[in-house]
Design a protein around this motif. Structure first.
Motif, PDB file in Angstrom:
ATOM      1  N   GLN A  80       0.823  -1.216   0.000  1.00 28.30           N
ATOM      2  CA  GLN A  80       0.000   0.000   0.000  1.00 28.30           C
ATOM      3  C   GLN A  80       0.852   1.260   0.000  1.00 28.30           C
ATOM      4  O   GLN A  80       0.542   2.221  -0.688  1.00 28.30           O
ATOM      5  N   ASP A 418      -7.251   6.684   9.318  1.00 27.14           N
ATOM      6  CA  ASP A 418      -6.572   5.427   9.650  1.00 27.14           C
ATOM      7  C   ASP A 418      -7.028   4.294   8.734  1.00 27.14           C
ATOM      8  O   ASP A 418      -7.111   3.162   9.151  1.00 27.14           O
ATOM      9  N   LYS A 419      -7.320   4.605   7.474  1.00 25.54           N
ATOM     10  CA  LYS A 419      -7.909   3.590   6.600  1.00 25.54           C
ATOM     11  C   LYS A 419      -6.882   2.881   5.725  1.00 25.54           C
ATOM     12  O   LYS A 419      -7.229   2.251   4.739  1.00 25.54           O
ATOM     13  N   SER A 420      -5.589   3.006   6.071  1.00 27.33           N
ATOM     14  CA  SER A 420      -4.550   2.293   5.320  1.00 27.33           C
ATOM     15  C   SER A 420      -4.446   0.883   5.900  1.00 27.33           C
ATOM     16  O   SER A 420      -3.567   0.604   6.707  1.00 27.33           O
ATOM     17  N   TRP A 421      -5.364  -0.014   5.465  1.00 25.93           N
ATOM     18  CA  TRP A 421      -5.532  -1.276   6.193  1.00 25.93           C
ATOM     19  C   TRP A 421      -4.310  -2.178   6.115  1.00 25.93           C
ATOM     20  O   TRP A 421      -3.976  -2.839   7.092  1.00 25.93           O
ATOM     21  N   ASN A 422      -3.655  -2.232   4.953  1.00 27.08           N
ATOM     22  CA  ASN A 422      -2.453  -3.069   4.849  1.00 27.08           C
ATOM     23  C   ASN A 422      -1.377  -2.614   5.819  1.00 27.08           C
ATOM     24  O   ASN A 422      -0.714  -3.412   6.477  1.00 27.08           O
ATOM     25  N   ILE A 424      -1.848  -0.753   8.534  1.00 29.41           N
ATOM     26  CA  ILE A 424      -2.317  -0.925   9.916  1.00 29.41           C
ATOM     27  C   ILE A 424      -2.179  -2.383  10.359  1.00 29.41           C
ATOM     28  O   ILE A 424      -1.798  -2.679  11.496  1.00 29.41           O
ATOM     29  N   PHE A 425      -2.438  -3.322   9.421  1.00 32.76           N
ATOM     30  CA  PHE A 425      -2.303  -4.748   9.768  1.00 32.76           C
ATOM     31  C   PHE A 425      -0.866  -5.062  10.181  1.00 32.76           C
ATOM     32  O   PHE A 425      -0.635  -5.731  11.201  1.00 32.76           O
ATOM     33  N   TYR A 428      -0.178  -3.580  13.573  1.00 36.62           N
ATOM     34  CA  TYR A 428      -0.856  -4.319  14.644  1.00 36.62           C
ATOM     35  C   TYR A 428      -0.129  -5.616  14.977  1.00 36.62           C
ATOM     36  O   TYR A 428       0.010  -5.984  16.144  1.00 36.62           O
TER      37      TYR A 428
END
Length: 580
Positions: A80, A418-422, A424-425, A428
């Motif tokens: 991303q 905070d919608k950059s999911w890749n 953020i994963f 996390y």
């Protein structure tokens, strides 16, 4: 784009699975006290045999597991972060080459194969630092490559010196010849190589400059690959550091590196450079405890540091992505309101860096500082250890104040979320590791714990230093107007500390002013001057004149023929007179 996403996801899954398998194998090797030494004969010709050797023990397997885990998350994150890059396939392949070089270095008990991994890291890091292809990147890449080249030459000299033993498998000779003169010279050269790769004084200037690379690369480089290669190599040679001049010298250098980088980070405003200087500080901590002979503690901190530093860089990458690629922390502020998830993770990574109890950094840093108190340290080294720890908390709190609290200092119209999911994963995943990793590793690696018995004031000293450093960092940032007016009054003092004790200037202008200018003058004076004038140029002029004369003769000019006829007549008359 879908194919690319699958490519990134497949790389992520494969690397993560290999990482888990290696971690389980590492535990088996640790508990069973196993070491596998594998020799693979590549070529056998008469009496010549070229053999590839691999060393698998708990240390190499654990480290490989962590490198692969972080690189898998970095590749998933890059999917991303680098999505707008047309050449993202090339980027992913470069990252994989980087990881492969590191793997090669980790499992090599042989200086020749170590050199292959070592130079592979140097070459691929240069390609990644200049990835964005602008003047700043090119300059940073050149400083990085040239600084590391000094260590490469030292490693080559160590390889040449090891011919005295008849083999390059250093692992056989360390204990048997630990006080041998030849082995001490080899150890000194290896220490020089490790100092350049791990950016100790006076080779520190390339590390903040290497921040010109994309942020995923910074996360990988500063956590588990390039800069940790020097520390890992010295862990393998640690027996040479105990009770020798090398250990004492390394303790001084690494302590000064810790102090210098911690001080410099408090004057820096570039987000990535602050985190880079914190890496430099932690590398100094690892080197200093290693020079005192506690190699297991250095390795323990190497692993825990890899977790929270990768996470710190990933969070910084998301923040930079959201604030329109600005890296100056003065443009940020109050990010907690717009990006709560990222900022929470950023805070957790920062607290782990500071040594907050029960996070990853606490278990290793606290042990290191307590062992330093328990050891025979002089006052200066003791001061460097603890003052640098205070500075770490100070710049971390300063960073929190500038970026996460206060007022937002960028455009009023923004698209922060905070919608950059890749991304953020990946963050996390690392956050879970940062929370549980320190205690898990301390239970697994240090199962034969010894009692560290210290007075209550010395036990609390570490906590007090951390709290004092944090309060100081926050207060200095909070009353920044007064502080910066004072720093402007003492401009040279601030400039000295803010530029890492003039090291970038010495590394660049120092090279340009003396050796390169001297080379230029010699080139202009001799190569293009006297040797040209008396060599090539004078030959060229003479041959040109001869060819012009021959051209005149070949032009069938009447005047020439008359002149030649008259000259022959004159010669005949003179000959007749001479004969008479």
């Amino acid at each position: 784009m879908n194919n690319l996403m699958n490519y990134c996801k497949n790389s992520f899954i494969i690397l993560l699975l290999i990482s888990i398998i290696l971690f389980i194998m590492g535990l088996k090797f640790l508990l069973g006290n196993l070491v596998y030494f594998i020799e693979w004969e590549l070529i056998s010709l008469n009496s010549l045999s070229i053999v590839m050797t691999f060393l698998f023990d708990w240390m190499s397997l654990m480290f490989m597991s962590f490198v692969l885990m972080i690189s898998s998350l970095v590749i998933f994150y890059s999917n991303q972060y680098m999505s707008e890059d047309f050449n993202i396939n090339r980027f992913i392949l470069l990252v994989l080459m980087f990881v492969l070089s590191m793997m090669f270095l980790i499992i090599s008990p042989n200086l020749i194969s170590i050199l292959l991994g070592w130079d592979g890291l140097g070459l691929v890091s240069y390609c990644l630092v200049i990835y964005f292809q602008n003047v700043k990147s090119y300059n940073a890449g050149m400083v990085t490559a040239l600084s590391n080249r000094i260590g490469d030459v030292a490693l080559l000299m160590a390889i040449a010196w090891m011919l005295n033993y008849g083999s390059w498998n250093y692992i056989f000779y360390l204990e048997m010849k630990s006080m041998d003169f030849e082995m001490l010279i080899i150890g000194g050269l290896i220490m020089l190589a490790a100092m350049t790769k791990s950016a100790q004084i006076p080779f520190s200037s390339w590390l903040p400059m290497a921040m010109a690379a994309p942020t995923p690369v910074s996360a990988l480089v500063h956590s588990s690959t390039l800069v940790t290669a020097g520390v890992y190599l010295l862990i393998r040679f640690q027996i040479l550091l105990v009770n020798s001049w090398m250990g004492q010298f390394l303790l001084l250098i690494s302590g000064l590196t810790m102090f210098m980088s911690g001080l410099g980070a408090n004057f820096e405003f570039d987000l990535k450079k602050i985190i880079a200087l914190s890496t430099l500080s932690q590398l100094g901590l690892m080197m200093s405890i290693l020079s005192m002979g506690f190699y297991k503690l250095a390795f323990f901190h190497l692993l825990t540091h890899a977790l929270f530093k990768a996470m710190l860089f990933m969070c910084a990458g998301v923040i930079i992505h959201n604030v329109k690629n600005f890296q100056d922390i003065r443009f940020m502020g109050n990010l907690m309101m717009n990006m709560p998830l990222t900022c929470s993770c950023f805070n957790i990574a920062n607290l782990a860096l500071c040594g907050m109890p029960f996070l990853a950094g606490f278990y290793s840093k606290d042990l290191i500082l307590e062992m330093a108190m328990l050891s025979y340290l002089n006052g200066f080294s003791f001061f460097l250890f603890f003052f640098s720890t205070g500075l770490t908390v100070s710049y971390s709190m300063r960073l929190v104040f500038y970026s996460l609290t206060g007022e937002f200092n960028l455009n009023s119209l923004n698209m922060m979320n905070d919608k950059s999911w890749n991304m953020i994963f990946s963050i996390y995943f690392l956050m879970i590791m940062v929370i549980i990793g320190g205690s898990m590793l301390s239970w697994l690696l240090l199962f034969n714990l010894e009692m560290i018995c210290l007075p209550i004031m010395m036990k609390l000293l570490i906590l007090f230093i951390c709290m004092f450093g944090g309060i100081l960092g926050y207060l200095i940032s909070n009353i920044s107007l007064f502080f910066y007016n004072k720093s402007l009054n003492n401009y040279y003092f601030s400039y000295f500390f803010g530029t890492m004790w003039f090291m970038p200037v010495i590394s660049t202008l120092g090279i340009i002013k003396v050796p390169l200018m001297l080379g230029k003058n010699i080139f202009k004076g001799f190569d293009q001057g006297w040797s040209e004038f008396f060599g090539g140029q004078i030959l060229y002029i003479q041959f040109k004149n001869y060819s012009l004369l021959i051209q005149e003769l070949q032009n069938n000019n009447l005047k020439i023929y008359l002149l030649s006829f008259m000259s022959w007549v004159m010669i005949l008359i003179l000959m007749m007179l001479f004969l008479n």
